[in-house]
Design a protein around this motif. Structure first.
Motif, PDB file in Angstrom:
ATOM      1  N   LEU A  94      -9.917   3.853  24.336  1.00 38.79           N
ATOM      2  CA  LEU A  94      -8.475   3.815  24.591  1.00 38.79           C
ATOM      3  C   LEU A  94      -7.796   4.857  23.710  1.00 38.79           C
ATOM      4  N   THR A  95      -7.155   5.839  24.347  1.00 40.30           N
ATOM      5  CA  THR A  95      -6.414   6.880  23.629  1.00 40.30           C
ATOM      6  C   THR A  95      -4.942   6.538  23.688  1.00 40.30           C
ATOM      7  N   MET A  96      -4.262   6.571  22.522  1.00 40.51           N
ATOM      8  CA  MET A  96      -2.836   6.249  22.536  1.00 40.51           C
ATOM      9  C   MET A  96      -2.011   7.473  22.132  1.00 40.51           C
ATOM     10  N   VAL A  97      -0.946   7.715  22.891  1.00 33.54           N
ATOM     11  CA  VAL A  97      -0.087   8.879  22.679  1.00 33.54           C
ATOM     12  C   VAL A  97       1.162   8.448  21.911  1.00 33.54           C
ATOM     13  N   TYR A  98       1.427   9.150  20.786  1.00 33.45           N
ATOM     14  CA  TYR A  98       2.562   8.839  19.917  1.00 33.45           C
ATOM     15  C   TYR A  98       3.413  10.079  19.675  1.00 33.45           C
ATOM     16  N   LYS A  99       4.542   9.859  19.020  1.00 31.10           N
ATOM     17  CA  LYS A  99       5.360  10.996  18.581  1.00 31.10           C
ATOM     18  C   LYS A  99       4.604  11.706  17.460  1.00 31.10           C
ATOM     19  N   SER A 100       4.470  13.005  17.584  1.00 35.11           N
ATOM     20  CA  SER A 100       3.677  13.772  16.623  1.00 35.11           C
ATOM     21  C   SER A 100       4.487  14.137  15.390  1.00 35.11           C
ATOM     22  N   LYS A 101       3.835  14.149  14.234  1.00 36.70           N
ATOM     23  CA  LYS A 101       4.500  14.677  13.033  1.00 36.70           C
ATOM     24  C   LYS A 101       4.354  16.188  12.963  1.00 36.70           C
ATOM     25  N   GLN A 102       3.732  16.756  13.961  1.00 41.56           N
ATOM     26  CA  GLN A 102       3.560  18.217  14.088  1.00 41.56           C
ATOM     27  C   GLN A 102       2.827  18.801  12.887  1.00 41.56           C
ATOM     28  N   ARG A 103       1.894  18.047  12.334  1.00 47.26           N
ATOM     29  CA  ARG A 103       1.116  18.554  11.198  1.00 47.26           C
ATOM     30  C   ARG A 103      -0.103  19.332  11.674  1.00 47.26           C
ATOM     31  N   VAL A 104      -0.734  18.838  12.758  1.00 48.76           N
ATOM     32  CA  VAL A 104      -1.902  19.567  13.270  1.00 48.76           C
ATOM     33  C   VAL A 104      -1.416  20.790  14.040  1.00 48.76           C
ATOM     34  N   SER A 105      -2.352  21.655  14.406  1.00 47.31           N
ATOM     35  CA  SER A 105      -1.989  22.855  15.155  1.00 47.31           C
ATOM     36  C   SER A 105      -1.209  22.497  16.418  1.00 47.31           C
ATOM     37  N   ALA A 106      -0.167  23.276  16.700  1.00 50.74           N
ATOM     38  CA  ALA A 106       0.641  23.029  17.907  1.00 50.74           C
ATOM     39  C   ALA A 106      -0.199  23.213  19.170  1.00 50.74           C
ATOM     40  N   ALA A 107      -1.305  23.948  19.048  1.00 47.86           N
ATOM     41  CA  ALA A 107      -2.171  24.195  20.215  1.00 47.86           C
ATOM     42  C   ALA A 107      -2.830  22.905  20.716  1.00 47.86           C
ATOM     43  N   VAL A 108      -2.990  21.905  19.824  1.00 52.38           N
ATOM     44  CA  VAL A 108      -3.649  20.651  20.234  1.00 52.38           C
ATOM     45  C   VAL A 108      -2.871  20.007  21.375  1.00 52.38           C
ATOM     46  N   SER A 109      -1.544  19.915  21.207  1.00 50.66           N
ATOM     47  CA  SER A 109      -0.703  19.261  22.217  1.00 50.66           C
ATOM     48  C   SER A 109      -0.025  20.265  23.138  1.00 50.66           C
ATOM     49  N   CYS A 110      -0.512  21.510  23.108  1.00 51.03           N
ATOM     50  CA  CYS A 110       0.066  22.555  23.963  1.00 51.03           C
ATOM     51  C   CYS A 110       1.585  22.630  23.789  1.00 51.03           C
TER      52      CYS A 110
END
Ligand code: AMP
Ligand code: MG
Length: 329
Positions: A94-110
């Motif tokens: 089960l993958t859950m989608v949340y509001k990102s803190k934008q810490r990882v590369s922006a490319a991950v979430s396109c």
């Protein structure tokens, strides 16, 4: 580049960590399908996943973490229902989608402001995530649009020469990709169906929506708009009620010299009098676990796969049908 397949042990994990730390990618097993891993903080590495796979750059990746990882490092606004679902289903598909803190590369979430997080239950995956000690961005470890890989051999067939290491954790027991659940609203919403079904989620949290794209609306789970899971041979899909027609079509093709194979569940196999069969198995979990393996076997031996959809269309079969429809065009 030489591609090694190694069992998961101290030596291969050390090598995997070195490759990831140096900005490379490695394939690893999960309970659903094999993933192609990069350090989620490393933009160049994440971008290389898209080029290695030939993946469209608006189709986001899932970040994988181990069971003790503190999610507040990466995301915010985790609703209470997610915590209930985590208790019930995680670690698991089960993958859950949340509001990102934008810490990882922006490319991950396109470039989107959300982040998809998954905590796999596969023992080798957990060992790997703990050992490398970094959030791992990963899609399935196949060439884009091809059938997802459920063995190290499948990954090798697609990515030989393009990646240096495949961690071998045996055949994936789940067989179809994780359920993707949007957790950014008041009620959870299934964006991609999988082994954790909408019914199972609703049983824990009371309600669960299922995303259906309306005309003109922006796609919420971008991956779902692409053609996917396609074997490299001709394919045709029949409804369960039309199985007699499928049998007839099979025999016509065989008579015409076509290497036709019938793909169906075990109950239909019992009624079938031909010999070229791709048996998906008996239970719904068996069917899910065998689907990609049988599609890959089919493309090796068949000119044409004639599939018959399962009779049951709810529960896990929602996810199976979604993949079958995409694989069979
Ligand atoms: P793959 O691992 O190849 O099946 O791809 C991961 C899938 O997860 C994507 O195709 C999307 O459908 C979904 N996904 C990943 N990140 C997000 C996100 N931030 N929002 C919605 N869906 C996502
Ligand atoms: Mg994929």
């Amino acid at each position: 580049m030489k591609t090694q397949i190694l069992q998961i042990d101290e030596h291969s994990l050390r090598l995997a960590k070195k490759i990831l730390t140096d900005g490379g990618v490695v394939a690893f097993p999960t309970e659903t399908v094999y993933g192609l891993a990069a350090n989620a903080y490393d933009s160049a590495a994440v971008e290389s996943i898209f080029s290695i796979k030939g993946r469209p750059n608006d189709n986001p990746l899932i970040v994988h973490v181990h069971t003790d990882y503190d999610l507040s490092e990466l995301v915010t606004d985790i609703p209470e229902y997610s915590q209930l679902l985590a208790k019930a289903f995680l670690p698991g598909p089960l993958t859950m989608v949340y509001k990102s803190k934008q810490r990882v590369s922006a490319a991950v979430s396109c470039g989107m402001d959300t982040l998809a997080i998954r905590i796999p239950s596969h023992e080798g995956a957990q060992r790997f995530l703990r050992y490398v000690d970094m959030p791992i961005a990963a899609p399935s470890a196949n060439v884009s649009k091809h059938v997802s890989p459920v063995t190290a051999g499948h990954v090798y067939d697609d990515l030989n020469g393009k990646i240096s290491l495949i961690l071998d954790g045996g055949k994936c027991v789940g067989g179809i990709e994780s359920t993707v659940l949007d957790c950014t609203n008041e009620a959870p919403c299934v964006l991609r169906s999988g082994l954790v079904t909408r019914e199972m989620i609703a049983a824990v949290v009371g309600e669960c929506d299922e995303y259906v794209m309306k005309d003109g609306e922006r796609v919420r789970s971008p991956g779902m708009k692409y053609k996917h899971y396609s074997p490299k041979c001709q394919t045709v899909l029949f409804n369960f009620d039309n199985k007699a027609e499928a049998f007839k079509y099979y025999h016509e093709k065989i008579s015409a010299g076509v290497a036709a194979y019938l793909m169906c569940d075990d109950s239909v196999v019992q009624e079938f009098d031909g010999k070229n069969i791709l048996n998906l198995g008996k239970t719904e979990n068996e069917i899910a676990a065998n689907l990609y393996d049988k599609l890959r076997e089919g493309e090796r031996v068949a000119d044409l796969i004639i599939a018959i959809a399962p009779q049951k269309q709810d529960g896990v079969m929602v996810g199976v049908m979604n993949r079958m429809k995409k694989a069979f065009g």
